[in-house]
Design an enzyme around this catalytic site. Structure first.
Site, mmCIF file in Angstrom:
data_model
loop_
_atom_site.group_PDB
_atom_site.id
_atom_site.type_symbol
_atom_site.label_atom_id
_atom_site.label_comp_id
_atom_site.label_asym_id
_atom_site.label_seq_id
_atom_site.Cartn_x
_atom_site.Cartn_y
_atom_site.Cartn_z
ATOM 1 N N GLY A 11 -1.557 -4.574 -3.122
ATOM 2 C CA GLY A 11 -2.411 -4.492 -2.841
ATOM 3 C C GLY A 11 -3.092 -4.110 -2.112
ATOM 4 N N ARG A 78 3.837 -1.442 -5.131
ATOM 5 C CA ARG A 78 4.638 -2.393 -5.153
ATOM 6 C C ARG A 78 6.472 -1.499 -4.757
ATOM 7 N NH1 ARG A 78 -0.318 -4.848 -7.104
ATOM 8 N NH2 ARG A 78 -0.325 -5.895 -5.606
ATOM 9 N N ASP A 109 1.827 -11.233 1.606
ATOM 10 C CA ASP A 109 3.102 -12.620 1.758
ATOM 11 C C ASP A 109 4.522 -11.275 0.897
ATOM 12 O OD1 ASP A 109 2.036 -12.614 -0.968
ATOM 13 O OD2 ASP A 109 2.762 -14.642 -1.197
ATOM 14 N N THR A 131 -4.592 -7.932 2.732
ATOM 15 C CA THR A 131 -5.305 -8.732 0.970
ATOM 16 C C THR A 131 -5.996 -9.486 1.456
ATOM 17 O OG1 THR A 131 -4.664 -10.363 -0.508
ATOM 18 C CG2 THR A 131 -3.774 -10.441 1.965
ATOM 19 N N ASP A 133 -7.818 -11.421 -1.078
ATOM 20 C CA ASP A 133 -7.587 -12.917 -1.928
ATOM 21 C C ASP A 133 -7.264 -13.912 -0.551
ATOM 22 O OD1 ASP A 133 -7.460 -11.675 -4.193
ATOM 23 O OD2 ASP A 133 -5.799 -12.340 -4.625
ATOM 24 N N ASP A 135 -4.986 -16.051 0.943
ATOM 25 C CA ASP A 135 -3.751 -16.487 0.344
ATOM 26 C C ASP A 135 -3.392 -16.805 1.314
ATOM 27 O OD1 ASP A 135 -3.600 -13.772 -0.498
ATOM 28 O OD2 ASP A 135 -2.544 -13.931 -1.735
ATOM 29 N N ARG A 177 -6.717 -14.246 -7.712
ATOM 30 C CA ARG A 177 -6.052 -14.532 -8.823
ATOM 31 C C ARG A 177 -5.437 -16.303 -8.812
ATOM 32 N NH1 ARG A 177 -0.663 -10.515 -9.060
ATOM 33 N NH2 ARG A 177 -1.734 -9.852 -6.430
HETATM 34 P P1 ADP Z 1 1.616 -8.570 -1.461
HETATM 35 O O1 ADP Z 1 2.074 -7.973 -0.074
HETATM 36 O O2 ADP Z 1 0.616 -7.637 -1.495
HETATM 37 O O3 ADP Z 1 1.854 -9.967 -1.248
HETATM 38 P P2 ADP Z 1 3.798 -8.719 -3.693
HETATM 39 O O4 ADP Z 1 4.436 -9.180 -3.355
HETATM 40 O O5 ADP Z 1 3.384 -6.972 -4.162
HETATM 41 O O6 ADP Z 1 1.828 -8.005 -2.775
HETATM 42 O O7 ADP Z 1 4.708 -7.818 -2.206
HETATM 43 C C1 ADP Z 1 4.693 -6.199 -1.905
HETATM 44 C C2 ADP Z 1 6.107 -5.914 -1.831
HETATM 45 O O8 ADP Z 1 6.672 -6.768 -0.913
HETATM 46 C C3 ADP Z 1 7.402 -5.866 -2.619
HETATM 47 O O9 ADP Z 1 6.830 -4.496 -3.843
HETATM 48 C C4 ADP Z 1 8.824 -5.587 -2.283
HETATM 49 O O10 ADP Z 1 8.800 -3.919 -1.950
HETATM 50 C C5 ADP Z 1 8.135 -5.934 -1.610
HETATM 51 N N1 ADP Z 1 9.090 -7.778 -1.437
HETATM 52 C C6 ADP Z 1 8.351 -8.571 -1.852
HETATM 53 N N2 ADP Z 1 9.220 -10.056 -2.192
HETATM 54 C C7 ADP Z 1 9.970 -9.761 -1.383
HETATM 55 C C8 ADP Z 1 11.283 -10.283 -0.950
HETATM 56 N N3 ADP Z 1 11.778 -11.880 -0.970
HETATM 57 N N4 ADP Z 1 12.972 -9.275 -0.089
HETATM 58 C C9 ADP Z 1 11.952 -8.331 -0.023
HETATM 59 N N5 ADP Z 1 11.285 -7.446 -0.488
HETATM 60 C C10 ADP Z 1 10.203 -8.560 -0.947
#
Ligand code: ADP
Length: 349
Positions: A11, A78, A109, A131, A133, A135, A177
């Site tokens: 995000g 994403r 994360d 982010t 949040d 979090d 969230r």
């Molecule tokens: P944020 O980074 O804000 O937590 P997301 O959880 O949507 O957002 O993660 C962002 C992107 O990071 C995902 O769309 C994916 O491309 C990558 N990602 C998330 N988790 C993993 C993972 N376990 N292994 C590899 N890439 C990941």
């Protein structure tokens, strides 16, 4: 000239552009050239017809113009495919082809998990927490959190002014969230009477009793700040059964929203009116505050310095007010502590 790259992922959050600018200025200082990867990890997968849609060489004069812009100039998205190891191998090939030997990832994360996987494949990565949040347990602040709180504080102050004029309570929903930090900080800074968060289980009747207590004391204009994820920690409550009790159409299990919650509180507290506002995406698409911009400046500098020193697999954060770095896996293993003491204080006054 050696290359490093930067991307924003997950995000968007205010301050991402400022961090990219800081990375660019520091890269230029150390004689590194910078490639901006577009749309998070998607830009590494070579799917666009035009390579310019996947990555751009970033020059200082372009970057200087974007620092205080809201959103992220590099775009973010994403990328579900990135969970697939074969897809990640493809991303590493792209980075090799671009002669990139260091990557700065600005995200949450999930993005940091992606960074760890890339490190395992030999790509030096540094994460900057982007982010709203707040979090992430390992750091006192994440990029965009301070801005989001300030947007909410401005909005709640305005809402409280009109609540006062009309003597009516107001439910205000802010983002968060799984983490109630924005709600808690907003309630604290605005003197809001009630705050509801995902971390603490709650009942509609208890909040109604709290509001009734304020009404009995003569405060008929209380503000109830709720975090968007708080509905999941609410004890089951059938909104439609309550709002339409005369056997019209009863939608069992209809989810609670800020609007419905305001209607329920109005009825339960015998008020003539109660209103609701969802602050929504204004919290994300706003220019960063000085505090977020300052963190962006320091985090970008530290990220480039670490890569320059050959240190990787690290995330940057703030501890005791100072910018620091630590290994990604250790940072992600830390457990977030919600400030229950402050939560109880706000709700008990
Ligand atoms: P944020 O980074 O804000 O937590 P997301 O959880 O949507 O957002 O993660 C962002 C992107 O990071 C995902 O769309 C994916 O491309 C990558 N990602 C998330 N988790 C993993 C993972 N376990 N292994 C590899 N890439 C990941």
């Amino acid at each position: 000239m050696p290359n490093i790259a930067v991307l924003t992922s997950g995000g968007d959050s205010p301050g991402m552009n400022a961090a990219v600018m800081s990375v660019a200025r520091n890269a230029a200082y150390y004689g590194l050239s910078l490639i901006g990867i577009k749309r998070g990890y998607n830009g590494l997968l070579g799917r666009s017809k035009n390579p310019e849609d996947d990555y751009v060489r970033m020059h200082l004069d372009t970057v200087l113009d974007i620092a205080d812009l809201p959103g992220t100039w590099l775009r973010t998205a994403r990328c579900r495919e990135f969970l697939d190891p074969e897809v990640r191998e493809r991303a590493v090939k792209t980075l090799h082809n671009l002669d990139v030997n260091g990557l700065v990832i600005i995200g949450g994360d999930g993005s940091f998990n992606g960074a760890m996987r890339l490190c395992e494949l030999g790509v030096p990565c540094i994460g900057i927490p982007g982010t709203i949040d707040n979090d992430l347990a390992y750091t006192e602040m994440t990029l965009g959190y301070d801005t989001a709180v300030n947007v909410c504080v401005d909005a709640v102050r305005a809402i409280r002014a009109t609540s006062r004029s009309h003597d009516r309570p107001h439910v205000v929903e802010v983002m968060g969230r799984d983490c109630g930090d924005i709600a808690l900080a907003t309630a604290e800074a605005t003197g809001s009477e009630i705050v509801v968060v995902p971390e603490v289980k709650w009942k509609v009747d208890d909040v109604a009793a709290q509001l009734n207590r304020h009404i009995a004391q003569g405060n008929t204009r209380a503000t109830v700040v709720v975090a968007e994820g708080c509905w999941r920690s609410m004890a089951p409550f059938d909104v439609y059964k309550f709002l339409l009790p005369y056997g019209k159409e009863v939608y069992q299990g209809e989810p609670m929203t800020a609007n419905r919650f305001a209607s329920v509180l109005k009825r339960k507290c015998g008020m003539i009116e109660a209103r609701s506002t969802v602050i929504g995406y204004t919290q994300r698409g706003c220019s960063p505050t000085a505090r977020d911009s300052m963190f962006a400046f320091e985090a970008g500098a530290m990220a480039v310095q670490l890569l320059k020193q050959g240190i990787s697999n690290q995330v940057i954060g703030v501890k005791n007010g100072r910018t620091f770095h630590m290994p990604i896996d250790k940072a992600l293993a830390e457990k977030k502590h919600f400030n229950k003491k402050l939560f109880r204080l706000i709700n008990s006054l």
